[in-house]
Enzyme design. Structure first.
Site, PDB file in Angstrom:
ATOM      1  N   CYS A   1      10.739   0.686 -12.517  1.00 35.27           N
ATOM      2  CA  CYS A   1      11.549   1.190 -11.424  1.00 35.27           C
ATOM      3  C   CYS A   1      10.756   1.224 -10.149  1.00 35.27           C
ATOM      4  O   CYS A   1       9.550   0.999 -10.127  1.00 35.27           O
ATOM      5  CB  CYS A   1      12.093   2.592 -11.749  1.00 35.27           C
ATOM      6  SG  CYS A   1      10.892   3.913 -11.570  1.00 35.27           S
TER       7      CYS A   1
ATOM      8  N   LEU B   1      15.266  -0.095 -13.595  1.00 32.97           N
ATOM      9  CA  LEU B   1      15.494  -1.277 -14.413  1.00 32.97           C
ATOM     10  C   LEU B   1      15.432  -0.792 -15.853  1.00 32.97           C
ATOM     11  O   LEU B   1      14.358  -0.481 -16.375  1.00 32.97           O
ATOM     12  CB  LEU B   1      14.427  -2.347 -14.155  1.00 32.97           C
ATOM     13  CG  LEU B   1      14.506  -3.622 -14.997  1.00 32.97           C
ATOM     14  CD1 LEU B   1      15.767  -4.411 -14.660  1.00 32.97           C
ATOM     15  CD2 LEU B   1      13.266  -4.492 -14.784  1.00 32.97           C
TER      16      LEU B   1
ATOM     17  N   ASN C   1       7.701   5.204 -13.513  1.00 33.95           N
ATOM     18  CA  ASN C   1       7.718   3.746 -13.518  1.00 33.95           C
ATOM     19  C   ASN C   1       6.760   3.287 -14.608  1.00 33.95           C
ATOM     20  O   ASN C   1       5.565   3.574 -14.532  1.00 33.95           O
ATOM     21  CB  ASN C   1       7.270   3.209 -12.155  1.00 33.95           C
ATOM     22  CG  ASN C   1       7.062   1.700 -12.144  1.00 33.95           C
ATOM     23  OD1 ASN C   1       7.660   0.980 -12.932  1.00 33.95           O
ATOM     24  ND2 ASN C   1       6.211   1.234 -11.257  1.00 33.95           N
ATOM     25  N   GLY C   2       7.263   2.591 -15.610  1.00 33.94           N
ATOM     26  CA  GLY C   2       6.361   2.082 -16.635  1.00 33.94           C
ATOM     27  C   GLY C   2       6.943   2.096 -18.028  1.00 33.94           C
ATOM     28  O   GLY C   2       8.160   2.197 -18.217  1.00 33.94           O
ATOM     29  N   GLU C   3       6.057   1.990 -18.991  1.00 29.90           N
ATOM     30  CA  GLU C   3       6.418   1.987 -20.406  1.00 29.90           C
ATOM     31  C   GLU C   3       5.375   2.766 -21.195  1.00 29.90           C
ATOM     32  O   GLU C   3       4.176   2.548 -21.011  1.00 29.90           O
ATOM     33  CB  GLU C   3       6.456   0.555 -20.967  1.00 29.90           C
ATOM     34  CG  GLU C   3       7.373  -0.407 -20.219  1.00 29.90           C
ATOM     35  CD  GLU C   3       8.840  -0.128 -20.443  1.00 29.90           C
ATOM     36  OE1 GLU C   3       9.159   0.703 -21.323  1.00 29.90           O
ATOM     37  OE2 GLU C   3       9.661  -0.728 -19.744  1.00 29.90           O
TER      38      GLU C   3
ATOM     39  N   SER D   1       2.241 -11.067 -21.089  1.00 31.11           N
ATOM     40  CA  SER D   1       1.314 -11.926 -20.369  1.00 31.11           C
ATOM     41  C   SER D   1      -0.119 -11.598 -20.790  1.00 31.11           C
ATOM     42  O   SER D   1      -0.368 -10.582 -21.426  1.00 31.11           O
ATOM     43  CB  SER D   1       1.504 -11.741 -18.855  1.00 31.11           C
ATOM     44  OG  SER D   1       0.802 -12.720 -18.125  1.00 31.11           O
ATOM     45  N   GLY D   2      -1.059 -12.474 -20.419  1.00 27.84           N
ATOM     46  CA  GLY D   2      -2.421 -12.381 -20.957  1.00 27.84           C
ATOM     47  C   GLY D   2      -3.455 -11.765 -20.040  1.00 27.84           C
ATOM     48  O   GLY D   2      -4.652 -11.907 -20.298  1.00 27.84           O
TER      49      GLY D   2
ATOM     50  N   ILE E   1      15.202  -0.466 -19.708  1.00 26.25           N
ATOM     51  CA  ILE E   1      14.579  -1.259 -20.772  1.00 26.25           C
ATOM     52  C   ILE E   1      14.800  -0.621 -22.147  1.00 26.25           C
ATOM     53  O   ILE E   1      15.133  -1.289 -23.109  1.00 26.25           O
ATOM     54  CB  ILE E   1      13.059  -1.410 -20.526  1.00 26.25           C
ATOM     55  CG1 ILE E   1      12.777  -1.969 -19.131  1.00 26.25           C
ATOM     56  CG2 ILE E   1      12.418  -2.288 -21.602  1.00 26.25           C
ATOM     57  CD1 ILE E   1      13.197  -3.387 -18.916  1.00 26.25           C
ATOM     58  N   ILE E   2      14.572   0.698 -22.248  1.00 24.25           N
ATOM     59  CA  ILE E   2      14.765   1.452 -23.488  1.00 24.25           C
ATOM     60  C   ILE E   2      15.703   2.608 -23.186  1.00 24.25           C
ATOM     61  O   ILE E   2      15.668   3.180 -22.095  1.00 24.25           O
ATOM     62  CB  ILE E   2      13.417   1.972 -24.037  1.00 24.25           C
ATOM     63  CG1 ILE E   2      12.550   0.795 -24.513  1.00 24.25           C
ATOM     64  CG2 ILE E   2      13.620   2.957 -25.193  1.00 24.25           C
ATOM     65  CD1 ILE E   2      11.157   1.196 -24.954  1.00 24.25           C
TER      66      ILE E   2
END
Length: 670
Positions: A5, A61, A85-87, A390-391, A63-64
């Site tokens: 977000c 946004l 903002n985050g996970e 991503s890496g 997501i879960i």
């Protein structure tokens, strides 16, 4: 709430937050790309009802727990309000622990409520229990105290601005610029010291920004703020106000290289820890894909991810320029792993048209040409998925940059007694420039603290004397690196370089572009290497297993760990990392475009653009490769035109979410 977000919070020093609501709601709209699914703006009152303490605004946004977990999220009968903002990837495990230990109750199935519940029961210690990427702000209405924090390695951003009215916090700097101007700080003032750092490093180092007065909370840092005491009679600040902002570090990554009698056991631990991290990073209620380049980092992430989702989509990018495209190698890896990869090809016209939009999203200039292919591959990915893996981080954790081998190659000189080193240093000074051996002696007799300041080395101090209108010789890159070196003084030189990169290159370049460019397309990027459990394993790898002395290999231990996971052709392949053919195009298709930018830029009061023009012309004539230096100035000129001159429209067009077809209504939380 799992939510990528855009957050914007204001905490009033005067108890009049409601008066600022409309301005904050308006500023929030420049963060729409970070969260087009939901919008919220709320005024938060204190429990007595005397004052309006805060405004919480966010773009979500989802997501879960997509249907629930709206922000700001209240907890403990409304004592706490959270915007996030985050996970948090271990939110299920933390939720179970909170229920088991404290009988905690939850109203949502998201990860945001776990943060605020953990803060209620554990206090600030909750930070050390979180496994994920995050930037959040909590308001404790009872204590009238704001607490904000940023994740371990700085994956998610958090900016702040302190004014006489109070303190503002936001995901992106652009949302704070109107309030900076209103407070008298000026939204056009350029921090010239950080401009100098940018010209050296190709990014603006944390915690400052190019706008004076606006700062970033650093990676692994937290912030507390309390308003001044208010006079209940007048409603104004008391004669002797207390409070104010405090920023401190809550996490410091510590490398502990440890000899191991059983390397294979270490390799197994690396592989299994990374596998578990990938599994955790795939938790989502929306489609998850992955970026795929030609190197081992992204290939390993895809190989492990397909164990949990065999149908994972992957995305890569390239060009019709020989030696630059990764598409063919990525397609070979995708076939080996039996996954689908969706390629994107871009040309010089695409780069020229997209660059203003990219610079607008960045907030501060970052002169990494890889931003452009990342922009297009993220755009393509967002057509198919909401999350990509991503890496990023593998090189800094496991020793992946070729320059990390430099201390090993210079050991013969660096290990000599000081008098001999001084003699060799004197010899190097009289050797003509360009003669073989001069650079070796110079570098070998220069301490690492003076020699290494990151992967990108743009303009030298001598070159900046010509380029900067007001060159200040007292501003040096050591201003940025010296405090970092002081923290790792006991480490070997290779590990010192990795530690410096964690606090400079990783969070100044790599993670800025990953966050801003993905969120430009409302796409969430997750980085399984940048996990605290993965770091704890990587931190103990001895130098000889990161960079074997009789080899040119990098990330050796990680490569050994992943031999059975990635295709054989990739195990020892050096990555290109989405390279861009700017060197070629600035001599051809992009030359006139670059000349026009220099000729019309209003940044001439800060930079001698005739000097930049000479570099461009020398580059075109192939007298030298000035492509990176030219690109660095071009990006700044575009940034200056957007944010200072306001003469360039970057072409940002906001899409209305379903929620925003109706007026946004604020509410007072009682």
């Amino acid at each position: 709430m799992s939510a990528m977000c855009g957050l914007l919070a204001f905490f009033s020093a005067r108890g009049d937050a409601g008066a600022h609501r409309d301005a904050i709601a308006h500023a929030l709209e420049c963060l729409h790309h970070r969260g087009p699914d939901e919008t919220g703006v709320e005024v938060i009152g204190d429990p007595t009802g005397r004052w309006a303490d805060a405004v919480f605004a966010h773009k979500r946004l989802a997501i879960i727990d997509v249907a629930s977990s709206q922000e700001p999220l209240a907890y403990a009968d409304g004592r706490y309000l959270l915007t996030f903002n985050g996970e948090i990837y271990n939110y299920i495990e933390l939720r179970d622990q909170l229920v088991r230990e404290f009988g905690a109750q939850f109203a949502t199935a998201g990860d945001g409520e776990v943060i605020v519940a953990g803060y209620h029961y554990w206090g600030e210690k909750v930070l050390h229990k979180l496994r994920g990427m995050f930037a959040f702000v909590i308001w404790d209405r009872q204590r009238r105290r704001a607490f904000g924090a940023r994740d371990y390695f700085g994956i998610k951003p958090l900016h702040y601005l302190q004014t006489p009215d109070g303190i503002y916090l936001a995901s992106e700097k652009k949302a704070l610029l109107p309030f900076s101007a209103a407070a008298g700080a000026g939204d056009a003032g350029v921090d010239t010291a950080n401009l100098s750092h940018y010209l050296t490093l190709q990014y603006v180092p944390e915690p400052r920004t190019l706008h004076s007065g606006i700062s970033r909370i650093g990676s692994g840092e937290c912030l507390t703020w309390s308003p001044p005491a208010l006079d209940p009679t007048t409603g104004g600040p008391a004669p002797d106000p207390a409070g104010g902002v405090q920023v401190r570090r809550w996490y410091q990554p510590i490398f502990r290289p440890t000899p191991t009698p059983d390397p294979q056991r270490l390799y197994d631990e690396i592989r299994e820890t990374l596998r578990e991290s990938v599994r955790m990073h795939m938790r989502a209620d929306v489609p998850v894909g992955a970026f795929l380049s030609s190197g081992i980092d992204s290939t390993a992430v895809v190989a492990l991810a397909r164990e949990f989702n065999p149908n994972i989509l992957t995305f890569t990018v390239g060009y019709d320029v020989s030696g630059y495209s990764e598409i063919e190698v990525a397609q070979d890896s995708a076939r080996h792993l039996n996954v689908t990869t969706i390629p994107t090809k871009i040309g010089p016209q695409d780069m020229m048209e997209a660059l203003p939009r990219i610079v607008w999203h960045l907030d501060d200039p970052v002169a990494d040409p890889a931003l452009v292919p990342l922009y297009f591959v993220a755009q393509k990915a967002a057509e198919h998925v909401t999350v990509v893996l991503s890496g990023e981080g593998a090189d800094e954790f496991f020793g992946g940059y070729t320059i990390y081998r430099e201390p090993l190659s210079l050991g013969a000189v660096h290990g000599l007694p000081d008098p001999m080193q001084k003699g060799l240093r004197a010899v190097s000074k009289v050797i003509p420039q360009g003669v073989k051996g001069k650079s070796f002696l110079e570098r070998g007799t220069t301490p690492i603290e003076e020699r290494y300041y990151g992967n990108a080395r743009m303009f030298t101090e001598e070159e900046k004397r010509h380029l900067l209108r007001r060159y200040d010789p007292s501003v040096r890159y050591t201003d940025v690196t010296a405090p970092i070196y002081a923290e790792c003084a006991e480490l070997d030189d290779v590990t010192k370089m990795q530690y410096v990169d964690l606090y400079t290159w990783l969070r100044g370049d790599i993670l800025v572009k990953a966050d801003r460019i993905s969120m430009a397309h409302s796409l969430e990027v997750r980085v399984p290497f940048l996990d605290k459990e993965v770091f704890d394993v990587a931190a103990k790898i001895p130098v000889e297993l990161r960079l074997p002395p009789r080899s040119d290999a990098t990330k050796y231990a990680m490569r050994q760990a992943l031999q059975a996971v990635v295709p054989p052709a990739i195990v020892n392949r050096r990555k290109l990392g989405f390279p861009t053919p700017t060197r070629v195009w600035l001599r051809g298709e992009m030359y006139e475009w670059a000349r026009h930018i220099f000729a019309t830029s209003g940044a001439g009061d800060l930079l001698d653009l005739s000097y930049a023009m000479r570099l461009l012309d020398e580059h075109k004539r192939e007298e030298a490769d000035h492509s990176r230096k030219v690109w660095t100035v071009l990006v700044f000129c575009i940034w200056h035109a957007i944010f200072v001159e306001r003469s360039l429209d970057p072409g940002i067009r906001r899409n209305q979410s379903a929620l925003l077809t109706k007026p946004v209504v604020g509410s007072m939380v009682a």
